[in-house]
Scaffold this active site. Structure first.
Site, PDB file in Angstrom:
ATOM      1  N   TRP A  70      32.482  24.237 -71.104  1.00  0.00           N
ATOM      2  CA  TRP A  70      31.731  24.503 -69.834  1.00  0.00           C
ATOM      3  C   TRP A  70      32.131  23.212 -68.840  1.00  0.00           C
ATOM      4  CZ3 TRP A  70      25.860  25.104 -72.151  1.00  0.00           C
ATOM      5  CH2 TRP A  70      25.977  26.320 -73.028  1.00  0.00           C
ATOM      6  N   LYS A  71      32.905  22.397 -69.012  1.00  0.00           N
ATOM      7  CA  LYS A  71      33.539  21.577 -68.153  1.00  0.00           C
ATOM      8  C   LYS A  71      32.428  20.992 -67.259  1.00  0.00           C
ATOM      9  CE  LYS A  71      37.874  24.487 -67.795  1.00  0.00           C
ATOM     10  NZ  LYS A  71      39.013  24.533 -67.187  1.00  0.00           N
ATOM     11  N   HIS A 109      42.326  17.328 -73.323  1.00  0.00           N
ATOM     12  CA  HIS A 109      42.335  18.418 -72.470  1.00  0.00           C
ATOM     13  C   HIS A 109      43.382  18.193 -71.437  1.00  0.00           C
ATOM     14  CE1 HIS A 109      41.174  21.468 -69.728  1.00  0.00           C
ATOM     15  NE2 HIS A 109      40.728  22.159 -70.608  1.00  0.00           N
ATOM     16  N   GLU A 148      47.482  25.325 -74.803  1.00  0.00           N
ATOM     17  CA  GLU A 148      46.929  25.618 -73.560  1.00  0.00           C
ATOM     18  C   GLU A 148      47.912  25.330 -72.409  1.00  0.00           C
ATOM     19  OE1 GLU A 148      42.439  25.731 -73.480  1.00  0.00           O
ATOM     20  OE2 GLU A 148      42.775  23.753 -72.959  1.00  0.00           O
ATOM     21  N   GLY A 150      37.355  28.600 -71.043  1.00  0.00           N
ATOM     22  CA  GLY A 150      36.904  27.842 -69.867  1.00  0.00           C
ATOM     23  C   GLY A 150      35.943  28.874 -69.032  1.00  0.00           C
ATOM     24  N   GLY A 151      36.368  29.276 -68.042  1.00  0.00           N
ATOM     25  CA  GLY A 151      35.603  30.117 -66.965  1.00  0.00           C
ATOM     26  C   GLY A 151      34.752  31.184 -67.688  1.00  0.00           C
TER      27      GLY A 151
END
Ligand code: PEP
Length: 269
Positions: free
Chosen positions: A10-11, A109, A181, A245-246
């Site tokens: 969710w950053k 990350h 990633e 992520g998004g």
């Protein structure tokens, strides 16, 4: 059957109230999907909220409404520091994550590496500390666009992984996964080709073997994964899940990816 893991990163999104609402929607959706498809094979599901929303998520998981589904979701830290406590303003330690309900942590990350200038050695030290404290680690690696264009992808992966092998504590087996990633794919909508992810995963496994890592090492793919493209990654043999992520910030799209992972695991049986 291929074991799958999907991690929602969710950053720096969701305050405690928003995190609670998002997690509730995901849990409700999972309950519904389980009613339709039965108990399996479901992926292992992790969400990594900001540290300030972990308590709200922990409370949500204790809600009676989710007693049947709660086993399906774990909380993860988005990062972890290598010391257990001390004068490290702004840092969060592995014991703190454990006490906040996390069983896993994302480490290295590319946003930590790029924006916060975290080095390869620091990422490896974080992984070591997290594993020693009892957390499971999702260690992220990936090349920048220019590095891919120059044909340096595998050399970059080797460089990022190298410090890890010598620092891994005894008993890490089964508690480490690598997230491949590519930096150019994160948040850009330019997802890597599944075949490139497969090639990277095979290389990472081979590096792990050479580095003395015992046993199987799960590799996840991350970078613009959506419900529409997720199935293609879950079908390639060496990819065992996704770091998202998004698309993890909306329950509907995250659930779509979980459903694709269920189908991917089923298809591999
Ligand atoms: C990530 O945060 O690691 C990530 C892969 O983001 P996105 O899915 O938005 O590309």
């Amino acid at each position: 059957m291929k074991p799958m893991t999907v991690v929602g990163n969710w950053k720096m999104h969701t305050n405690p109230a928003e995190a609670r609402a998002l997690l509730r929607d995901i849990l409700r959706g999972l309950t519904h999907l389980r009613e339709i498809h039965g108990s399996g094979p479901w992926p292992r599901v992790l969400v990594a909220p900001p540290f300030t929303s972990l308590a709200a998520c922990q409370e949500t998981l204790r809600d009676d409404e989710f007693a049947e589904t709660v086993w399906a979701i774990h909380l993860a830290g988005q990062d972890v520091f290598w010391e257990a406590e001390g004068a490290y303003t702004g840092a969060i330690s592995a014991p703190m994550l454990l006490a906040s309900g996390c069983r896993e942590a994302v480490v290295g990350h590319s946003e930590r590496r790029r924006i916060f200038r975290e080095t390869e050695e620091e990422a490896a030290k974080k992984a070591k500390a997290a594993l020693e404290a009892g957390l499971e680690v999702f260690f992220c690696v990936g090349e920048e666009e220019k590095e891919r264009e120059r044909g340096e992808t595998l050399a970059v992966l080797r460089r990022q992984l190298e410090p890890l092998w010598s620092l891994l504590p005894e008993g890490s087996q089964g508690r480490l996964a690598i997230a491949y990633e590519p930096v150019w794919a994160i948040g850009t909508g330019k997802a890597a080709q599944p075949q490139d992810a497969e090639e990277a995963a095979l290389f990472i496994r081979e590096e792990a073997r050479k580095g003395g890592y015992p046993g199987d090492l799960p590799v996840l793919y991350g970078g613009s994964v959506t419900p529409e493209n997720a199935g293609a990654y879950f079908q390639v043999p060496s990819i065992q899940g996704a770091l998202v992520g998004g698309a993890s910030l909306k329950a509907a799209s995250f659930l779509g990816i979980l459903e694709a992972a269920r189908k991917g695991a089923e298809g591999s049986s």
